[in-house]
Design a protein around this motif. Structure first.
Motif, PDB file in Angstrom:
ATOM      1  N   VAL A 145      31.418  45.082 -11.295  1.00  0.00           N
ATOM      2  CA  VAL A 145      31.281  46.367 -11.981  1.00  0.00           C
ATOM      3  C   VAL A 145      32.533  46.667 -12.795  1.00  0.00           C
ATOM      4  O   VAL A 145      32.452  47.142 -13.938  1.00  0.00           O
ATOM      5  CB  VAL A 145      31.017  47.495 -10.965  1.00  0.00           C
ATOM      6  N   ASN A 146      33.691  46.384 -12.243  1.00  0.00           N
ATOM      7  CA  ASN A 146      34.955  46.665 -12.923  1.00  0.00           C
ATOM      8  C   ASN A 146      35.115  45.827 -14.187  1.00  0.00           C
ATOM      9  O   ASN A 146      35.694  46.280 -15.176  1.00  0.00           O
ATOM     10  CB  ASN A 146      36.129  46.400 -11.974  1.00  0.00           C
ATOM     11  N   SER A 148      32.527  44.559 -15.921  1.00  0.00           N
ATOM     12  CA  SER A 148      31.321  44.617 -16.753  1.00  0.00           C
ATOM     13  C   SER A 148      31.542  45.305 -18.104  1.00  0.00           C
ATOM     14  O   SER A 148      30.836  45.028 -19.067  1.00  0.00           O
ATOM     15  CB  SER A 148      30.194  45.334 -15.998  1.00  0.00           C
ATOM     16  N   LYS A 149      32.544  46.197 -18.183  1.00  0.00           N
ATOM     17  CA  LYS A 149      32.763  46.913 -19.452  1.00  0.00           C
ATOM     18  C   LYS A 149      33.326  45.994 -20.528  1.00  0.00           C
ATOM     19  O   LYS A 149      33.424  46.396 -21.689  1.00  0.00           O
ATOM     20  CB  LYS A 149      33.707  48.096 -19.233  1.00  0.00           C
ATOM     21  N   LYS A 156      26.826  44.353 -14.500  1.00  0.00           N
ATOM     22  CA  LYS A 156      27.148  45.488 -13.624  1.00  0.00           C
ATOM     23  C   LYS A 156      26.012  45.741 -12.631  1.00  0.00           C
ATOM     24  O   LYS A 156      26.255  46.194 -11.507  1.00  0.00           O
ATOM     25  CB  LYS A 156      27.423  46.743 -14.435  1.00  0.00           C
ATOM     26  N   TYR A 160      26.161  46.280  -8.642  1.00  0.00           N
ATOM     27  CA  TYR A 160      25.607  47.379  -7.857  1.00  0.00           C
ATOM     28  C   TYR A 160      24.800  46.853  -6.672  1.00  0.00           C
ATOM     29  O   TYR A 160      24.908  47.367  -5.548  1.00  0.00           O
ATOM     30  CB  TYR A 160      24.696  48.250  -8.733  1.00  0.00           C
TER      31      TYR A 160
END
Length: 202
Positions: A145-146, A148-149, A156, A160
């Protein structure tokens, strides 16, 4: 130029700028390979390295050493495969694979992952094994998640799912192996297959 064409050009430029600040999405097939590696490694550990009923696993035992070797081998195979297949994908799209965006992606991925790895080793050194699988899933999910941007893909969502699986696993510590198998094996294969199908459509 009409207002419609103007807005279309603006959206196109915005999309190009967004993609230039993000890493090309990872190859979907690399996720499938990662899942297969995890399943093979887990089954090998289950049949050959796990202690028999009534026995205990100690951090200084040969079983534990081989478990670490298998885990590292699975991780390295997954990383090498991902780099190789993603590099091929980047060349196909005439995109750079190593640049400042890649650096940011790697850093953001490693911070939660390394932090989690150190914490897990601390717990293992204290002979606390019960939540190992849960912690691995949670920190891995946080790492995805960190990072994924900085990637175009929907990685992401895999993050999850890994976090949720890890939290459920924490509720049933006696079934950690199976949650680990599902999280790192089955979910990687499903995610990789979906991404691969989308790549084919594109």
């Amino acid at each position: 130029m009409s207002k419609k064409d103007y807005l279309k050009d603006i959206n196109h430029i915005k999309d190009m700028m967004d993609r230039s600040s993000r890493f090309i999405s990872l190859s979907g097939i690399s996720g499938v390979f990662a899942g297969c590696y995890a399943i093979v490694g887990a089954l090998f550990a289950y049949f050959y390295l796990f202690p028999k009923p009534g026995e205990q696993l100690y951090i200084h035992s040969w079983n534990f050493s081989w478990l670490i070797i298998v885990a590292v081998a699975v991780m390295l195979l997954s990383i090498v495969t991902a780099i190789w297949l993603t590099s091929r994908k980047a060349k196909k799209h005439n995109a750079k694979i190593w640049d400042i965006t890649t650096y940011r992606l790697v850093i953001n991925f490693l911070i939660p992952l390394v932090t989690g790895g150190i914490y897990i080793l601390i717990k293992l050194n204290s002979q606390h094994y019960g939540l190992t699988a849960s912690l691995m899933l949670i920190f891995y999910g946080l790492a995805l998640v960190n990072a994924s941007k900085y990637t175009v893909g929907n990685i992401k969502y895999l993050g999850y799912v890994e976090i949720i699986t890890g939290l459920i696993c924490a509720m049933f510590p006696g079934y950690g192996f199976w949650f680990w198998l599902i999280g790192f094996g089955l979910f990687h294969i499903i995610y990789g297959s979906i991404m691969f199908a989308e790549e084919k459509k594109g």
